[in-house]
Enzyme design. Structure first.
Site, mmCIF file in Angstrom:
data_model
loop_
_atom_site.group_PDB
_atom_site.id
_atom_site.type_symbol
_atom_site.label_atom_id
_atom_site.label_comp_id
_atom_site.label_asym_id
_atom_site.label_seq_id
_atom_site.Cartn_x
_atom_site.Cartn_y
_atom_site.Cartn_z
ATOM 1 N N GLU A 1 0.881 -1.326 -0.032
ATOM 2 C CA GLU A 1 0.098 0.026 0.094
ATOM 3 C C GLU A 1 0.892 1.129 0.181
ATOM 4 O OE1 GLU A 1 -2.366 -0.489 3.468
ATOM 5 O OE2 GLU A 1 -3.004 -2.635 2.876
ATOM 6 N N GLU B 1 -4.511 -6.758 2.567
ATOM 7 C CA GLU B 1 -3.299 -7.460 3.117
ATOM 8 C C GLU B 1 -3.518 -8.957 2.373
ATOM 9 O OE1 GLU B 1 -3.345 -4.151 5.668
ATOM 10 O OE2 GLU B 1 -4.978 -5.656 5.158
ATOM 11 N N ASP C 1 0.213 -5.568 12.645
ATOM 12 C CA ASP C 1 -1.184 -5.769 13.208
ATOM 13 C C ASP C 1 -2.230 -6.529 12.305
ATOM 14 O OD1 ASP C 1 -1.010 -3.725 15.885
ATOM 15 O OD2 ASP C 1 -0.100 -3.116 14.074
ATOM 16 N N HIS D 1 -2.438 -0.585 16.064
ATOM 17 C CA HIS D 1 -1.443 -0.374 15.141
ATOM 18 C C HIS D 1 -0.179 -0.284 15.674
ATOM 19 C CE1 HIS D 1 -4.913 1.293 12.971
ATOM 20 N NE2 HIS D 1 -4.179 1.590 11.915
#
Length: 336
Positions: A29, A70, A95, A139
């Site tokens: 990303e 992901e 995470d 996070h």
């Protein structure tokens, strides 16, 4: 040797290795630019600044901005690796590795075994992890213990710029899947980095400093905290072995056991909750293989078994600190 940050060591290694091997590609990303940032497609080079200049040099076929998925990122990396490429998949936050656990746990980690060694999966998955930047419970986690528990994966945690270069080079040239953990608070840490070709073998821990009174075993950001604690203890005449694991799979058991057999005292520092943790695993290793050498029960310095708070003061209290490490060493010394 050059002086550079961990961020620059990773970026320079990616540049060098992608130039050396045309089969290496990067996907994730915003690794190009994304988000319509002003100044062209590379305005940010990823939110962590570890992919600047790659798009301009290697083009859209090798530096690929992906959707926010992901499972798609890791699944694409798995397929590319099976097809002969050497993908580097960046997960912006470790995470969210749970979204891609099937691809990692049941596929990438098992391809070589299930096909009798007739195939390989040289995928490197870079995961940005850890607390300390006020990024809250979703996070800030350290999930390396979970991935260390999965057979078939190499798990890597550099704590210095030199190791960032050496371990990433080793990962990119190997034929096994590697989970490469980068602590978000360490990107700006500076240090010497060897010039030219530099590879650091997996499974070789680094003795950060030596001392005969206690053994501190740790990894990642906690290496720096352990050094600070050892400095404070040294002022009082207390010497500690500080061991930076570098990799948790493979684990350098010999370095741990040799040190504990010499000092008789163990403190394990681990930036994750204590249950089923890396700290618990290392304590079990020592209790099983070096019990007769122990002069005191091992100490675990970890985060509590709770989510990581957002509030800065609470997050600071959650993370293992140099003061907590120092106190743990003093406790094992007082115990025997």
């Amino acid at each position: 040797m050059a002086i550079m940050t961990i961020r620059d060591a990773i970026l320079q290694t990616l540049h060098a290795e992608m130039e050396r091997d045309p089969d290496i590609l990067l996907l994730g990303e915003d690794v190009v630019g994304g988000n319509g940032t002003a100044g062209g497609p590379e305005a940010i080079g990823g939110i962590w600044g570890t992919s600047g200049g790659l798009y301009a040099k290697f083009g859209p076929d090798r530096v690929i901005d992906t959707p926010i998925s992901e499972s798609a990122i890791v699944g694409a990396a798995a397929g590319a690796a099976l097809a002969g490429k050497r993908p580097v998949a960046e997960l912006m936050f470790a995470d969210f590795v749970g979204v891609s656990l099937d691809q990692i746990w049941n596929q990438i980690a098992k391809f070589r075994y299930m096909f009798g060694g007739k195939t390989r999966c040289p995928a490197v998955i870079r995961l940005v992890y850890g607390a300390g930047m006020n990024t809250a419970a979703q996070h800030s986690q350290s999930v390396y213990a979970m991935l260390t528990a999965m057979p078939g994966l190499k798990v890597v945690l550099p704590a210095t710029p030199a190791d960032a270069k050496g371990l990433l080079t080793e990962a990119l040239r190997g034929d096994d899947p590697v989970m490469f953990f980068e602590h978000k608070t360490l990107y700006g840490v500076k240090g010497e980095v060897p010039d030219g070709d530099h590879r650091q073998r997996f499974g070789e821990a680094r003795m950060v400093r030596e001392g005969g009174d206690a053994t501190i075993v740790t990894c990642g950001r906690m290496v720096n905290f352990s050094e600070k604690a050892a400095d404070k203890l040294a002022a009082d005449g207390i010497g500690c072995d500080v061991i930076d694991l570098r990799t948790t799979s493979p684990l350098d058991e010999e370095a741990i056991l040799d040190s504990v057999e010499a000092t008789g005292r163990l403190v394990v520092v681990d930036e994750s909750p204590p249950r089923c943790s890396l700290a618990a695993d290392i304590c079990a290793l020592v209790a099983t293989k070096a019990f007769s050498s122990l002069k005191a029960p091992p100490e675990l310095v970890t985060g509590p078994h709770s989510p990581i708070p957002f509030a800065r003061e609470l997050e600071r209290a959650w993370v293992p600190s140099p003061q907590k490490i120092e106190a743990a060493v003093r406790r094992v010394l007082a115990a025997g």
